[in-house]
Scaffold this motif. Structure first.
Motif, PDB file in Angstrom:
ATOM      1  N   LEU A   1      -0.819   7.340   8.325  1.00 30.55           N
ATOM      2  CA  LEU A   1      -2.323   7.210   7.796  1.00 30.55           C
ATOM      3  C   LEU A   1      -2.054   8.610   7.109  1.00 30.55           C
ATOM      4  N   THR A   2      -1.941  10.179   7.028  1.00 28.58           N
ATOM      5  CA  THR A   2      -2.407  11.224   6.373  1.00 28.58           C
ATOM      6  C   THR A   2      -1.359  11.144   5.295  1.00 28.58           C
ATOM      7  N   PHE A   3       0.296  11.173   5.329  1.00 23.59           N
ATOM      8  CA  PHE A   3       1.303  11.176   4.045  1.00 23.59           C
ATOM      9  C   PHE A   3       2.008   9.728   3.697  1.00 23.59           C
ATOM     10  N   LEU A   4       1.109   8.502   4.048  1.00 22.89           N
ATOM     11  CA  LEU A   4       1.992   7.524   3.227  1.00 22.89           C
ATOM     12  C   LEU A   4       1.302   6.356   2.791  1.00 22.89           C
ATOM     13  N   PRO A   5       1.348   6.222   1.848  1.00 21.68           N
ATOM     14  CA  PRO A   5       0.201   5.672   0.944  1.00 21.68           C
ATOM     15  C   PRO A   5       0.507   4.161   0.962  1.00 21.68           C
ATOM     16  N   LEU A   6      -0.399   3.501   2.287  1.00 21.11           N
ATOM     17  CA  LEU A   6      -0.133   2.463   2.728  1.00 21.11           C
ATOM     18  C   LEU A   6       0.008   1.387   1.868  1.00 21.11           C
ATOM     19  N   ARG A   7      -1.300   1.176   0.735  1.00 23.12           N
ATOM     20  CA  ARG A   7      -0.745   0.212  -0.108  1.00 23.12           C
ATOM     21  C   ARG A   7       0.147   0.107  -1.238  1.00 23.12           C
TER      22      ARG A   7
END
Length: 360
Positions: free
Chosen positions: A176-182
């Motif tokens: 959640l902090t480091f990964l760009p989900l979209r």
């Protein structure tokens, strides 16, 4: 100046965590009429001591869901327990001997997928996961509505010991902090991928195009590698909040946690140099910057607060315990760094349930 830069970086990461928490896909409360043939696939090896809650939850799933369990050479009575608890509701398979070049879990999962017949959706499950009665239906609907080929609905992680509470929440917090989900969902780059093997939902046709678990036969992090294989084959992947669908207690003691992380944590990084760079950044932001308050640098208090806030946001978004656990975030990062170092130090010498965890 360095402390101000660290605070700015922490603020940016907190904003990113908030955005991801809002964008995280979540299953709806209703399900569509059944349009998919679904098979739940459960590989087991020496799981007699903890698989019963998982099995009893599977028995509450709709009758149309096929349940396949593979006993992968257990020596603790796992197969007998499955027969006693689940009876004819599940199809119990005996695992074949492990071929050269394969690790145990990918081989077990491939056998289950091959036995799933005409199922259009495959649901891979771990023995420590307990599903809600409507979990498979809701996850399958989310897979379809999201127009992705592989969906990873991350279960609510349960913890008991202090060590678990310090380390386990870092799983969700990290992506959640480091990964760009979209961006991860839209980008075709296999390197931009994440998945959790505890509860994994994949379209059968995409799984076959990707080469199945045969494509990741020697990977200790077979879940992430399968997601990458799906991307290489032109598919799309997504993460989801599965805290309302499933719960999971991965380890029941600090020793078990340390052993579990040691077998695979090294594979999360491209190299020892990459791991050193990541750990250096984490320690600088979440340990050194907050600790500066001990030397009269009051900006360190802001750094500490921003780090704790990120943990709270992550916990709220994924059904975890926010406080007081998040207050110990610097300690969590220190423990994580130690586990990474330990994992690299033991690479090639670690076994799991009597089998090697690394193919050189």
């Amino acid at each position: 100046m360095a402390l101000l830069i660290a605070c700015a970086a922490l603020l940016a990461l907190l904003v990113h965590t908030l955005v991801n928490a809002r964008l995280l896909r979540r299953p709806g409360s209703t399900v569509d009429p059944a349009t998919d043939s679904v098979a739940v696939l459960l590989p087991l090896r020496d799981e007699a001591g903890r698989v019963e809650p998982c099995l009893r939850a599977l028995l509450a799933l709709p009758p149309a869901v096929r349940l396949l369990v593979l006993d992968d050479g257990s020596s603790d009575g796992t197969a007998e327990l499955v027969r006693r608890v689940a009876g004819d509701r599940v199809t119990l398979l005996a695992g074949r001997p492990l071929p050269p070049g394969w690790l145990g879990k990918p081989h077990a999962c491939q056998q289950l997928a091959d036995a799933a017949g005409d199922a259009t959706v495959l649901v891979f499950l771990d023995a420590d996961v307990v599903l809600a009665p409507d979990a498979v239906d809701r996850a399958t609907v989310l897979l379809r509505r999201s127009d992705v080929d592989l969906l990873s609905p991350y279960p609510r992680i349960e913890t008991g010991t202090a060590g678990e509470r310090l380390v386990q929440p870092l799983l969700q917090w990290s992506w959640l902090t480091f990964l760009p989900l979209r961006a991860m969902e839209r980008s075709p780059r296999p390197s931009l991928a994440a998945a959790g093997g505890q509860f994994l939902v994949v379209r059968r046709d995409a799984y076959v195009r990707a080469g199945g678990h045969a494509a990741v036969r020697d990977k200790v992090l077979e879940d992430i590698e399968l997601a990458r294989a799906v991307k290489r084959a032109g598919g799309r992947i997504a993460l989801a909040d599965g805290s309302g669908l499933a719960r999971c207690r991965m380890y029941d003691s600090w020793n078990a946690l340390a052993e579990g992380y040691s077998k695979s944590l090294w594979a999360s990084f491209g190299s020892p140099a990459g791991a050193a760079a990541v750990l250096g950044l984490l320690l600088a932001l979440y340990v050194v910057a907050p600790a500066s308050v001990l030397f009269g640098q009051w900006w360190g208090l802001l750094a500490y607060g921003l780090g704790v806030a990120g943990r709270v946001v992550s916990a709220r978004a994924t059904g975890g315990r926010a406080l007081p656990d998040a207050l110990a975030h610097p300690v969590s990062v220190l423990l994580f760094a130690w586990l990474v170092v330990r994992s690299f130090a033991r690479r090639g010498r670690t076994t799991w349930k009597g089998r090697p965890t690394w193919q050189p």
